[in-house]
Write a protein that holds these residues in place. Structure first.
Motif, PDB file in Angstrom:
ATOM      1  N   VAL A 178       0.866  -1.175   0.000  1.00 16.24           N
ATOM      2  CA  VAL A 178       0.000   0.000   0.000  1.00 16.24           C
ATOM      3  C   VAL A 178       0.903   1.225   0.000  1.00 16.24           C
ATOM      4  CG1 VAL A 178      -1.750   1.302   1.280  1.00 16.24           C
ATOM      5  CG2 VAL A 178      -1.838  -1.201   1.224  1.00 16.24           C
ATOM      6  N   GLU A 179       0.791   2.044  -1.033  1.00 11.55           N
ATOM      7  CA  GLU A 179       1.675   3.198  -1.178  1.00 11.55           C
ATOM      8  C   GLU A 179       1.372   4.284  -0.150  1.00 11.55           C
ATOM      9  OE1 GLU A 179       4.242   3.400  -3.140  1.00 11.55           O
ATOM     10  OE2 GLU A 179       3.898   1.443  -4.047  1.00 11.55           O
ATOM     11  N   ASN A 180       0.102   4.549   0.060  1.00 15.36           N
ATOM     12  CA  ASN A 180      -0.314   5.649   0.932  1.00 15.36           C
ATOM     13  C   ASN A 180      -0.693   5.102   2.310  1.00 15.36           C
ATOM     14  OD1 ASN A 180      -1.276   7.964   2.117  1.00 15.36           O
ATOM     15  ND2 ASN A 180      -2.844   8.385   0.573  1.00 15.36           N
ATOM     16  N   VAL A 181       0.294   5.058   3.211  1.00 12.91           N
ATOM     17  CA  VAL A 181       0.048   4.494   4.539  1.00 12.91           C
ATOM     18  C   VAL A 181      -0.938   5.356   5.320  1.00 12.91           C
ATOM     19  CG1 VAL A 181       1.109   3.827   6.731  1.00 12.91           C
ATOM     20  CG2 VAL A 181       2.318   3.419   4.580  1.00 12.91           C
ATOM     21  N   SER A 182      -0.736   6.667   5.304  1.00 16.18           N
ATOM     22  CA  SER A 182      -1.644   7.551   6.042  1.00 16.18           C
ATOM     23  C   SER A 182      -3.058   7.489   5.477  1.00 16.18           C
ATOM     24  CB  SER A 182      -1.127   8.998   6.005  1.00 16.18           C
ATOM     25  OG  SER A 182      -1.047   9.477   4.669  1.00 16.18           O
ATOM     26  N   GLY A 183      -3.183   7.312   4.158  1.00 17.25           N
ATOM     27  CA  GLY A 183      -4.503   7.176   3.547  1.00 17.25           C
ATOM     28  C   GLY A 183      -5.194   5.902   3.991  1.00 17.25           C
ATOM     29  N   TYR A 184      -4.422   4.825   4.120  1.00 20.33           N
ATOM     30  CA  TYR A 184      -5.012   3.572   4.590  1.00 20.33           C
ATOM     31  C   TYR A 184      -5.467   3.700   6.034  1.00 20.33           C
ATOM     32  CZ  TYR A 184      -5.607  -1.260   5.930  1.00 20.33           C
ATOM     33  OH  TYR A 184      -6.134  -2.434   6.415  1.00 20.33           O
ATOM     34  N   VAL A 185      -4.639   4.322   6.859  1.00 15.21           N
ATOM     35  CA  VAL A 185      -5.013   4.531   8.262  1.00 15.21           C
ATOM     36  C   VAL A 185      -6.280   5.373   8.346  1.00 15.21           C
ATOM     37  CG1 VAL A 185      -4.304   5.642  10.427  1.00 15.21           C
ATOM     38  CG2 VAL A 185      -2.668   4.263   9.137  1.00 15.21           C
ATOM     39  N   GLU A 186      -6.368   6.384   7.496  1.00 17.73           N
ATOM     40  CA  GLU A 186      -7.551   7.247   7.498  1.00 17.73           C
ATOM     41  C   GLU A 186      -8.795   6.465   7.061  1.00 17.73           C
ATOM     42  OE1 GLU A 186      -9.473  10.573   8.543  1.00 17.73           O
ATOM     43  OE2 GLU A 186      -7.332  10.182   8.775  1.00 17.73           O
ATOM     44  N   SER A 187      -8.626   5.544   6.127  1.00 15.75           N
ATOM     45  CA  SER A 187      -9.777   4.749   5.681  1.00 15.75           C
ATOM     46  C   SER A 187     -10.293   3.858   6.802  1.00 15.75           C
ATOM     47  CB  SER A 187      -9.401   3.893   4.463  1.00 15.75           C
ATOM     48  OG  SER A 187      -8.574   2.798   4.837  1.00 15.75           O
ATOM     49  N   VAL A 188      -9.381   3.360   7.631  1.00 15.36           N
ATOM     50  CA  VAL A 188      -9.794   2.558   8.787  1.00 15.36           C
ATOM     51  C   VAL A 188     -10.490   3.444   9.803  1.00 15.36           C
ATOM     52  CG1 VAL A 188      -8.956   1.161  10.715  1.00 15.36           C
ATOM     53  CG2 VAL A 188      -7.953   0.868   8.447  1.00 15.36           C
ATOM     54  N   ARG A 189      -9.959   4.641   9.994  1.00 13.76           N
ATOM     55  CA  ARG A 189     -10.547   5.582  10.946  1.00 13.76           C
ATOM     56  C   ARG A 189     -11.969   5.968  10.553  1.00 13.76           C
ATOM     57  NH1 ARG A 189      -7.497   9.181  13.699  1.00 13.76           N
ATOM     58  NH2 ARG A 189      -5.914   9.198  12.062  1.00 13.76           N
ATOM     59  N   GLN A 190     -12.225   6.130   9.257  1.00 14.84           N
ATOM     60  CA  GLN A 190     -13.523   6.608   8.789  1.00 14.84           C
ATOM     61  C   GLN A 190     -14.641   5.593   8.989  1.00 14.84           C
ATOM     62  OE1 GLN A 190     -13.021   7.919   4.759  1.00 14.84           O
ATOM     63  NE2 GLN A 190     -11.799   9.701   5.326  1.00 14.84           N
ATOM     64  N   LYS A 191     -14.280   4.358   9.328  1.00 18.82           N
ATOM     65  CA  LYS A 191     -15.326   3.372   9.615  1.00 18.82           C
ATOM     66  C   LYS A 191     -16.041   3.684  10.920  1.00 18.82           C
ATOM     67  CE  LYS A 191     -13.027  -0.343   7.059  1.00 18.82           C
ATOM     68  NZ  LYS A 191     -12.409  -1.687   7.136  1.00 18.82           N
ATOM     69  N   ASP A 192     -15.416   4.514  11.763  1.00 18.54           N
ATOM     70  CA  ASP A 192     -16.043   4.955  13.000  1.00 18.54           C
ATOM     71  C   ASP A 192     -16.668   6.319  12.763  1.00 18.54           C
ATOM     72  OD1 ASP A 192     -16.792   5.782  15.494  1.00 18.54           O
ATOM     73  OD2 ASP A 192     -14.888   5.334  16.472  1.00 18.54           O
TER      74      ASP A 192
END
Length: 265
Positions: free
Chosen positions: A97-111
């Motif tokens: 996954v190139e965009n680590v912060s983007g992936y973390v943000e996608s996990v965060r947005q589930k809440d």
């Protein structure tokens, strides 16, 4: 003629509505594209997540704790042979996954409760504070003597899975470099009383924490987890044990530790 004009106005109105709907749909598509990674980047309930980073990078372990707290159970961290560095690489089900912060943000947005701009600003600010301000001072204190450096690097290795290089060889290579680096940092920063400096720097965190158990409130955020990972990796080092006897720090550490332990079950 009036009937023809009305017919034209109706067609124009319908066309305008169609154009508006098209722009709205395009806007939603663009927002969805940039606000979170696609499913191919691992946003769709992955089964395994692997993080790789430099040995002294607390963000790696902090992100791993964050992912576990958000329901991802199979999360592993590996250290690279590099001495330091702030980069973190991420693989989800074996795919990079190139965009680590983007992936973390996608996990965060589930809440749905986490979209709070001020809280996000605070989280980012204090995550950077841990890495750029607190950690350098702590390293000066933890790597004060060759023996303390040996023990500190060994403690850091225990929070990761086995790296590419065996742990013993990693210590042989990293310890001299970190010891000399800490000496240079002490000279550059003109640190004369390292214990006092670390305590005073951590007091900034305590003041920002205020009356909250954790900076994230009832649930630790990335800033909490980054600082926790930093202290956790050096938990058996005297310099860190000195910090954890402070009442405010000990209370905060206990709450984050309990949350992390519950997520790991």
């Amino acid at each position: 003629q009036r009937s023809w004009q009305n017919h034209c106005w109706m067609n124009l109105s319908l066309s305008a509505r169609i154009v508006s709907a098209s722009f709205a749909a395009a806007g939603v598509a663009v927002y969805n594209h940039f606000s979170s990674p696609s499913l191919s980047e691992g946003a769709a309930s992955p089964s395994a997540v692997t993080l790789t980073c430099g040995l002294l990078n607390p963000q790696c372990v902090g992100i791993a704790h964050f992912l576990r707290l958000n329901g991802l159970k199979d999360v592993k961290t590996y250290h690279t042979p590099s001495f330091g560095g702030k980069s973190v690489s991420l693989k989800v089900d074996g795919q990079a996954v190139e965009n680590v912060s983007g992936y973390v943000e996608s996990v965060r947005q589930k809440d749905p409760t986490v979209f709070k701009p001020l809280a996000s600003y605070e989280e980012k600010k204090w995550s950077e504070w841990v890495v750029n301000e607190f950690l350098p001072l702590l390293e000066v204190r933890a790597f004060r003597t060759p023996r303390e450096t040996w023990n500190s690097v060994g403690a850091m290795l225990t929070v990761h899975e086995s790296g590419i290089v065996p742990s013993f060889l990693t210590r042989l290579v990293v310890v001299p470099q970190r010891y000399l680096s800490a000496k240079l940092a002490r000279y550059r920063k003109q640190v004369t009383h390292d214990s006092v400096g670390v305590h005073l720097k951590l007091e900034e965190w305590v003041q920002a924490l205020g009356n909250r158990h954790m900076m994230g409130g009832s649930k630790p955020n990335l800033a909490d987890l980054t600082l926790f990972a930093t202290l956790q990796s050096l938990g058996d080092v005297p310099a860190v044990r000195e910090l954890l006897v402070q009442a405010a720090v000990a209370d905060w550490y206990r709450h984050v530790q309990q949350a992390v332990a519950a997520a790991a079950k």
